[in-house]
Structures are given as structure tokens and as C-alpha cells.
Design a protein around this motif. Structure first.
Motif, short mmCIF file in Angstrom:
data_model
loop_
_atom_site.label_atom_id
_atom_site.label_comp_id
_atom_site.label_asym_id
_atom_site.label_seq_id
_atom_site.Cartn_x
_atom_site.Cartn_y
_atom_site.Cartn_z
N ALA A 112 0.83 -1.20 0.00
CA ALA A 112 0.00 0.00 0.00
C ALA A 112 0.87 1.25 0.00
O ALA A 112 0.53 2.25 -0.64
CB ALA A 112 -0.93 -0.01 1.21
N PHE A 113 1.99 1.22 0.70
CA PHE A 113 2.91 2.35 0.71
C PHE A 113 3.47 2.58 -0.69
O PHE A 113 3.64 3.72 -1.13
CB PHE A 113 4.04 2.10 1.71
CG PHE A 113 4.96 3.26 1.88
CD1 PHE A 113 4.55 4.40 2.54
CD2 PHE A 113 6.25 3.23 1.37
CE1 PHE A 113 5.40 5.49 2.70
CE2 PHE A 113 7.11 4.31 1.52
CZ PHE A 113 6.68 5.44 2.19
N GLY A 114 3.72 1.51 -1.43
CA GLY A 114 4.19 1.63 -2.81
C GLY A 114 3.15 2.27 -3.71
O GLY A 114 3.49 2.92 -4.71
N ALA A 115 1.88 2.10 -3.36
CA ALA A 115 0.80 2.69 -4.14
C ALA A 115 0.85 4.21 -4.10
O ALA A 115 0.43 4.87 -5.06
CB ALA A 115 -0.55 2.19 -3.62
N ILE A 116 1.36 4.77 -3.02
CA ILE A 116 1.48 6.22 -2.91
C ILE A 116 2.41 6.76 -3.99
O ILE A 116 2.11 7.74 -4.66
CB ILE A 116 1.97 6.63 -1.50
CG1 ILE A 116 0.92 6.24 -0.46
CG2 ILE A 116 2.26 8.12 -1.43
CD1 ILE A 116 1.40 6.34 0.97
N GLY A 117 3.54 6.10 -4.17
CA GLY A 117 4.49 6.51 -5.21
C GLY A 117 3.91 6.39 -6.60
O GLY A 117 4.13 7.26 -7.46
N VAL A 118 3.16 5.34 -6.84
CA VAL A 118 2.53 5.16 -8.15
C VAL A 118 1.48 6.24 -8.39
O VAL A 118 1.37 6.77 -9.50
CB VAL A 118 1.92 3.73 -8.26
CG1 VAL A 118 1.09 3.60 -9.52
CG2 VAL A 118 3.02 2.69 -8.25
N ALA A 119 0.73 6.57 -7.36
CA ALA A 119 -0.29 7.63 -7.50
C ALA A 119 0.37 8.96 -7.85
O ALA A 119 -0.15 9.72 -8.70
CB ALA A 119 -1.09 7.76 -6.21
N LYS A 120 1.51 9.25 -7.24
CA LYS A 120 2.24 10.49 -7.56
C LYS A 120 2.72 10.47 -9.00
O LYS A 120 2.66 11.49 -9.70
CB LYS A 120 3.42 10.67 -6.61
CG LYS A 120 3.02 11.05 -5.20
CD LYS A 120 4.23 11.21 -4.31
CE LYS A 120 3.84 11.55 -2.90
NZ LYS A 120 5.01 11.67 -2.01
N ARG A 121 3.21 9.30 -9.46
CA ARG A 121 3.67 9.20 -10.84
C ARG A 121 2.53 9.37 -11.82
O ARG A 121 2.68 10.00 -12.87
CB ARG A 121 4.35 7.84 -11.08
CG ARG A 121 5.77 7.81 -10.55
CD ARG A 121 6.49 6.51 -10.74
NE ARG A 121 6.25 5.86 -12.00
CZ ARG A 121 6.29 4.54 -12.15
NH1 ARG A 121 6.56 3.76 -11.13
NH2 ARG A 121 6.08 4.01 -13.33
N LEU A 122 1.36 8.80 -11.48
CA LEU A 122 0.18 8.97 -12.34
C LEU A 122 -0.22 10.44 -12.45
O LEU A 122 -0.49 10.96 -13.54
CB LEU A 122 -1.00 8.16 -11.79
CG LEU A 122 -1.03 6.68 -12.12
CD1 LEU A 122 -2.07 5.96 -11.27
CD2 LEU A 122 -1.32 6.47 -13.60
N LYS A 123 -0.24 11.12 -11.31
CA LYS A 123 -0.63 12.54 -11.29
C LYS A 123 0.35 13.39 -12.11
O LYS A 123 -0.05 14.23 -12.91
CB LYS A 123 -0.68 13.03 -9.84
CG LYS A 123 -1.18 14.43 -9.68
CD LYS A 123 -1.27 14.80 -8.21
CE LYS A 123 -1.74 16.22 -8.05
NZ LYS A 123 -1.83 16.60 -6.64
N LYS A 124 1.65 13.12 -11.93
CA LYS A 124 2.67 13.87 -12.65
C LYS A 124 2.60 13.59 -14.16
O LYS A 124 2.72 14.50 -14.97
CB LYS A 124 4.06 13.52 -12.11
CG LYS A 124 5.18 14.31 -12.73
CD LYS A 124 6.51 13.95 -12.13
CE LYS A 124 7.63 14.70 -12.80
NZ LYS A 124 8.95 14.28 -12.31
N ALA A 125 2.39 12.33 -14.51
CA ALA A 125 2.32 11.96 -15.93
C ALA A 125 1.11 12.61 -16.60
O ALA A 125 1.20 13.05 -17.75
CB ALA A 125 2.24 10.44 -16.07
#
Length: 79
Positions: A25-38
């Protein structure tokens, strides 16, 4: 009992499964940030990569949840 055996047993325990869920779940935070930035940069390739990573995280969480339920079903005190 060796330290390696203890570590393997912990990974198959409820505590280890909860820890794995938290880490995933902590890794999901990083992915969410990458999605938002992309999305903000309109970078299609990074967006696809982040989406695939998000799907992998969801799948991993589903597998860990199933394992947690299986561990709960094996509890002698419940049945």
C-alpha cells in the motif's frame, strides 16, 4: 531454529502478511504520484507505466488478502 527459518515462518504468518500489505500500500502512494505527474505533463509512456504498476499493486494486494483469509481459516480456535 535458524534465523533464516524464522524469517520464512514470519513471512507466512498473519503479522508478515499485514506487513506485506502495508508495504504494498505504501508503494501505491508513489505510483499515485507518478500517475498525477504523468497526467499533468501529458506523458503517455510514463502514464502507461504507472498504470501497469497500479494494476500490479492491486493484484498483489488481492493475493495478500486471499492469503490472509486462508491463514484465518486455518485457525484452530475458530472451528
Amino acid at each position: 531454529m535458524s534465523k533464516l527459518t524464522k524469517a520464512k515462518d514470519f513471512k507466512k504468518s498473519k503479522s508478515g502478511t499485514y506487513l506485506s500489505i502495508a508495504g504494498t500500500a505504501f508503494g501505491a502512494i508513489g505510483v499515485a504520484k507518478r500517475l498525477k505527474k504523468a497526467r499533468a505533463e501529458k506523458d503517455t509512456l510514463v502514464l502507461i507505466d504507472a498504470t501497469v504498476s497500479a494494476v500490479a499493486i492491486v493484484t498483489g494486494l488481492a493475493i495478500l488478502y486471499r492469503e490472509l483469509k486462508r491463514l484465518g481459516d486455518d485457525d484452530v480456535l475458530l472451528g
